[in-house]
Design a protein around this motif. Structure first.
Motif, PDB file in Angstrom:
ATOM      1  N   SER A  67       0.830  -1.204   0.000  1.00 59.84           N
ATOM      2  CA  SER A  67       0.000   0.000   0.000  1.00 59.84           C
ATOM      3  C   SER A  67       0.866   1.257   0.000  1.00 59.84           C
ATOM      4  O   SER A  67       0.569   2.230  -0.708  1.00 59.84           O
ATOM      5  N   VAL A  68       1.943   1.256   0.772  1.00 60.02           N
ATOM      6  CA  VAL A  68       2.864   2.399   0.776  1.00 60.02           C
ATOM      7  C   VAL A  68       3.501   2.564  -0.601  1.00 60.02           C
ATOM      8  O   VAL A  68       3.649   3.691  -1.102  1.00 60.02           O
ATOM      9  N   ASP A  69       3.862   1.454  -1.231  1.00 58.97           N
ATOM     10  CA  ASP A  69       4.412   1.537  -2.598  1.00 58.97           C
ATOM     11  C   ASP A  69       3.428   2.243  -3.525  1.00 58.97           C
ATOM     12  O   ASP A  69       3.828   3.042  -4.388  1.00 58.97           O
ATOM     13  N   PHE A  70       2.150   1.944  -3.359  1.00 58.29           N
ATOM     14  CA  PHE A  70       1.116   2.601  -4.179  1.00 58.29           C
ATOM     15  C   PHE A  70       1.012   4.075  -3.835  1.00 58.29           C
ATOM     16  O   PHE A  70       0.992   4.931  -4.727  1.00 58.29           O
ATOM     17  N   PHE A  71       0.928   4.393  -2.548  1.00 59.96           N
ATOM     18  CA  PHE A  71       0.772   5.791  -2.138  1.00 59.96           C
ATOM     19  C   PHE A  71       1.925   6.664  -2.637  1.00 59.96           C
ATOM     20  O   PHE A  71       1.727   7.841  -2.946  1.00 59.96           O
ATOM     21  N   GLU A  72       3.115   6.086  -2.692  1.00 54.65           N
ATOM     22  CA  GLU A  72       4.280   6.864  -3.134  1.00 54.65           C
ATOM     23  C   GLU A  72       4.125   7.345  -4.579  1.00 54.65           C
ATOM     24  O   GLU A  72       4.727   8.345  -4.963  1.00 54.65           O
ATOM     25  N   HIS A  73       3.314   6.636  -5.358  1.00 51.15           N
ATOM     26  CA  HIS A  73       3.133   6.996  -6.768  1.00 51.15           C
ATOM     27  C   HIS A  73       1.658   7.265  -7.099  1.00 51.15           C
ATOM     28  O   HIS A  73       1.289   7.301  -8.270  1.00 51.15           O
ATOM     29  N   THR A  75      -0.336   9.850  -6.991  1.00 52.19           N
ATOM     30  CA  THR A  75      -0.703  11.029  -7.781  1.00 52.19           C
ATOM     31  C   THR A  75      -0.578  10.739  -9.270  1.00 52.19           C
ATOM     32  O   THR A  75      -1.442  11.117 -10.071  1.00 52.19           O
ATOM     33  N   GLU A  76       0.497  10.033  -9.652  1.00 52.33           N
ATOM     34  CA  GLU A  76       0.701   9.686 -11.057  1.00 52.33           C
ATOM     35  C   GLU A  76      -0.240   8.561 -11.482  1.00 52.33           C
ATOM     36  O   GLU A  76      -0.861   8.623 -12.558  1.00 52.33           O
ATOM     37  N   ILE A  77      -0.364   7.526 -10.656  1.00 51.12           N
ATOM     38  CA  ILE A  77      -1.215   6.381 -11.003  1.00 51.12           C
ATOM     39  C   ILE A  77      -2.661   6.821 -11.198  1.00 51.12           C
ATOM     40  O   ILE A  77      -3.325   6.424 -12.166  1.00 51.12           O
ATOM     41  N   LEU A  78      -3.142   7.644 -10.288  1.00 51.85           N
ATOM     42  CA  LEU A  78      -4.547   8.073 -10.312  1.00 51.85           C
ATOM     43  C   LEU A  78      -4.765   9.328 -11.143  1.00 51.85           C
ATOM     44  O   LEU A  78      -5.899   9.795 -11.278  1.00 51.85           O
ATOM     45  N   GLN A  79      -3.664   9.870 -11.688  1.00 55.81           N
ATOM     46  CA  GLN A  79      -3.724  11.078 -12.531  1.00 55.81           C
ATOM     47  C   GLN A  79      -4.466  12.199 -11.797  1.00 55.81           C
ATOM     48  O   GLN A  79      -5.370  12.843 -12.345  1.00 55.81           O
ATOM     49  N   TYR A  80      -4.040  12.432 -10.566  1.00 52.67           N
ATOM     50  CA  TYR A  80      -4.721  13.413  -9.716  1.00 52.67           C
ATOM     51  C   TYR A  80      -4.114  14.799  -9.894  1.00 52.67           C
ATOM     52  O   TYR A  80      -2.894  14.965  -9.867  1.00 52.67           O
ATOM     53  N   ASP A  81      -4.980  15.785 -10.046  1.00 50.04           N
ATOM     54  CA  ASP A  81      -4.515  17.156 -10.232  1.00 50.04           C
ATOM     55  C   ASP A  81      -4.076  17.804  -8.928  1.00 50.04           C
ATOM     56  O   ASP A  81      -3.330  18.784  -8.938  1.00 50.04           O
ATOM     57  N   GLY A  82      -4.556  17.282  -7.801  1.00 45.57           N
ATOM     58  CA  GLY A  82      -4.229  17.866  -6.511  1.00 45.57           C
ATOM     59  C   GLY A  82      -3.027  17.203  -5.869  1.00 45.57           C
ATOM     60  O   GLY A  82      -2.178  16.610  -6.545  1.00 45.57           O
ATOM     61  N   ASP A  83      -2.969  17.278  -4.536  1.00 44.23           N
ATOM     62  CA  ASP A  83      -1.854  16.735  -3.769  1.00 44.23           C
ATOM     63  C   ASP A  83      -2.427  15.873  -2.648  1.00 44.23           C
ATOM     64  O   ASP A  83      -3.210  16.366  -1.825  1.00 44.23           O
ATOM     65  N   ILE A  84      -2.070  14.601  -2.618  1.00 41.76           N
ATOM     66  CA  ILE A  84      -2.568  13.739  -1.548  1.00 41.76           C
ATOM     67  C   ILE A  84      -1.808  13.969  -0.243  1.00 41.76           C
ATOM     68  O   ILE A  84      -2.150  13.425   0.782  1.00 41.76           O
ATOM     69  N   GLN A  85      -0.754  14.787  -0.296  1.00 38.37           N
ATOM     70  CA  GLN A  85      -0.006  15.209   0.893  1.00 38.37           C
ATOM     71  C   GLN A  85       0.550  14.013   1.669  1.00 38.37           C
ATOM     72  O   GLN A  85       0.292  13.865   2.871  1.00 38.37           O
ATOM     73  N   PHE A  86       1.309  13.179   0.972  1.00 37.26           N
ATOM     74  CA  PHE A  86       1.942  12.032   1.620  1.00 37.26           C
ATOM     75  C   PHE A  86       3.257  12.490   2.235  1.00 37.26           C
ATOM     76  O   PHE A  86       4.223  12.757   1.536  1.00 37.26           O
ATOM     77  N   GLY A 338      -7.797   0.430   8.304  1.00 37.22           N
ATOM     78  CA  GLY A 338      -8.470   0.367   7.004  1.00 37.22           C
ATOM     79  C   GLY A 338      -8.008   1.439   6.042  1.00 37.22           C
ATOM     80  O   GLY A 338      -7.842   1.181   4.846  1.00 37.22           O
ATOM     81  N   PHE A 339      -7.783   2.647   6.549  1.00 32.02           N
ATOM     82  CA  PHE A 339      -7.358   3.745   5.686  1.00 32.02           C
ATOM     83  C   PHE A 339      -6.022   3.434   5.020  1.00 32.02           C
ATOM     84  O   PHE A 339      -5.860   3.554   3.804  1.00 32.02           O
ATOM     85  N   MET A 340      -5.058   3.008   5.812  1.00 32.34           N
ATOM     86  CA  MET A 340      -3.705   2.838   5.284  1.00 32.34           C
ATOM     87  C   MET A 340      -3.564   1.608   4.383  1.00 32.34           C
ATOM     88  O   MET A 340      -2.615   1.520   3.601  1.00 32.34           O
ATOM     89  N   LEU A 341      -4.502   0.672   4.461  1.00 31.78           N
ATOM     90  CA  LEU A 341      -4.436  -0.538   3.632  1.00 31.78           C
ATOM     91  C   LEU A 341      -5.321  -0.444   2.388  1.00 31.78           C
ATOM     92  O   LEU A 341      -5.426  -1.402   1.631  1.00 31.78           O
ATOM     93  N   ALA A 342      -5.932   0.712   2.169  1.00 28.18           N
ATOM     94  CA  ALA A 342      -6.940   0.843   1.110  1.00 28.18           C
ATOM     95  C   ALA A 342      -6.461   0.461  -0.287  1.00 28.18           C
ATOM     96  O   ALA A 342      -7.212  -0.168  -1.040  1.00 28.18           O
ATOM     97  N   PRO A 343      -5.235   0.804  -0.708  1.00 25.60           N
ATOM     98  CA  PRO A 343      -4.828   0.404  -2.063  1.00 25.60           C
ATOM     99  C   PRO A 343      -4.854  -1.108  -2.262  1.00 25.60           C
ATOM    100  O   PRO A 343      -5.330  -1.598  -3.297  1.00 25.60           O
ATOM    101  N   MET A 344      -4.366  -1.864  -1.276  1.00 27.13           N
ATOM    102  CA  MET A 344      -4.360  -3.314  -1.416  1.00 27.13           C
ATOM    103  C   MET A 344      -5.753  -3.910  -1.228  1.00 27.13           C
ATOM    104  O   MET A 344      -6.081  -4.921  -1.841  1.00 27.13           O
ATOM    105  N   THR A 345      -6.571  -3.287  -0.401  1.00 24.77           N
ATOM    106  CA  THR A 345      -7.963  -3.738  -0.269  1.00 24.77           C
ATOM    107  C   THR A 345      -8.651  -3.679  -1.625  1.00 24.77           C
ATOM    108  O   THR A 345      -9.332  -4.618  -2.041  1.00 24.77           O
ATOM    109  N   GLY A 346      -8.480  -2.561  -2.330  1.00 21.83           N
ATOM    110  CA  GLY A 346      -9.092  -2.414  -3.648  1.00 21.83           C
ATOM    111  C   GLY A 346      -8.558  -3.411  -4.654  1.00 21.83           C
ATOM    112  O   GLY A 346      -9.321  -4.014  -5.425  1.00 21.83           O
TER     113      GLY A 346
END
Length: 354
Positions: A67-73, A75-86, A338-346
């Motif tokens: 999940s951390v590996d996902f969060f690190e990228h 913004t690019e993976i999700l093509q987000y215009d904002g900042d997830i502030q990681f 639950g919040f921090m594991l969300a990428p792998m949950t999905g």
């Protein structure tokens, strides 16, 4: 409102939005997410938003690292215009006894096997990372520099916008009244705004997960309990990592904008859906926080609130389907993370469903 869908996801928190995104990214074209209030109105918007990989079980270490590996990228993976502030400035998990010290050494070794760069530190080394730490309260500590903190609202928003671009429909302020089944198969989801015919339902309803399960005759062994958090006024930066003590029942961190967020559990809190806050919490938190981090005694509290932990019997998440009802899947019972594991949950649920 749509009258049919391939998949209906109940719950508009980060888990529901992540599941929707991952399913849509794998090609599912007809997905609906139903939320009884606004997105993040449940546990997601009330959590401390910490992200750690320091766990004592192989499964949670693996889920957290990926999940951390996902969060690190993200913004690019999700093509987000904002900042997830990681903010990756680490978690310092302090031990206060010989027993905790021995356990933390074992945990660090386990985490290292999964590529998690946890270090077991003396209390003197811990003081170098957190200069305001009261080391008279500490025996040793574990520190992982890649743990951190996210903005729960912008992170969920990133999943939401990515899913919506892929065609997912979101219905907020919509209440699920019932789930129709026939011959132990999902047939439809009934809401206060109409019914949606579907063969697949995902229960990502957080504190209300057990009630959703009962709609299809599945007794999910989870319950909800209130955990309280407070936030302080913003002050000059003085703390980089999250500081946690399991024995002292506290987590505390300073967010990028300056306020401190800190929380604890209450073993006497009754089970249920109440999200009230108490004077008892404020008093206990003040004593613990100022004992562990003395400079906090000079900072003013702005507000406090409660939020639901959906607890499972072994405090491990329930991710998957059930033999009892075909087409019914669950993402619940996270018991806190639950919040921090969300990428792998999905990701996992999208693979299981497909």
């Amino acid at each position: 409102m749509k009258r049919s869908a391939e998949v209906v996801i109940i719950g508009g928190g980060i888990s529901g939005c992540s599941i929707a995104y991952h399913l849509a990214a794998k090609g599912v074209k007809d997905i609906v997410v139903i939320e009884k209030a606004y997105l993040t109105s449940g546990a997601t918007g009330r959590c401390g938003a910490g992200v750690r990989q320091q766990w004592g079980t192989p499964m949670n270490c693996d889920l957290a690292k990926r999940s951390v590996d996902f969060f690190e990228h993200a913004t690019e993976i999700l093509q987000y215009d904002g900042d997830i502030q990681f903010k990756q400035e680490g978690y310092l998990v302090v031990a206060s006894s010989k027993e905790e010290d021995a356990l933390f050494k074992e945990n660090a070794a386990l985490q290292n096997k999964y590529g998690i760069p946890t270090q077991h530190l003396s209390k003197e080394d811990a003081l170098k990372i957190v200069p305001y730490l009261n080391i008279d309260e500490v025996t040793s500590a574990n520190f992982c520099p890649t743990d951190g903190h996210l903005n729960p609202f912008t992170t969920t928003d990133a999943f939401y916008h990515a899913a919506k671009r892929l065609g997912v429909a979101f219905y907020t302020y919509t209440t699920v009244l019932d789930i129709e089944t026939k011959h132990q198969r999902i047939e439809a989801v009934v809401t206060d705004k109409g019914s949606i015919a579907t063969r697949t339902v995902v229960n990502a309803a957080g504190g209300w997960a057990q009630a959703i399960g009962k709609m299809v005759g599945v007794d999910i062994p989870v319950y909800s309990e209130n955990h309280e958090i407070l936030v302080t006024e913003p002050v000059e930066r003085m703390l980089s990592p999250m500081v946690i003590s399991f024995s002292k029942n506290i987590y505390c961190q300073q967010t990028p904008h300056g306020p401190f967020i800190m929380g604890r559990s209450d073993p006497n809190m009754p089970k249920g859906l109440s999200m009230h806050s108490t004077w008892g919490f404020l008093e206990a938190m003040a004593k613990t926080a100022t004992s562990l981090l003395p400079p906090l005694k000079n900072i003013r509290v702005l507000r406090q609130w409660g939020g639901l932990y959906n607890m499972s019997p072994d405090h491990q998440p329930i991710i998957g389907g059930t033999k009892d009802v075909e087409g019914f899947y669950m993402a619940c019972g996270f018991s806190g993370p639950g919040f921090m594991l969300a990428p792998m949950t999905g990701l996992l649920l999208s693979e299981l469903i497909l």
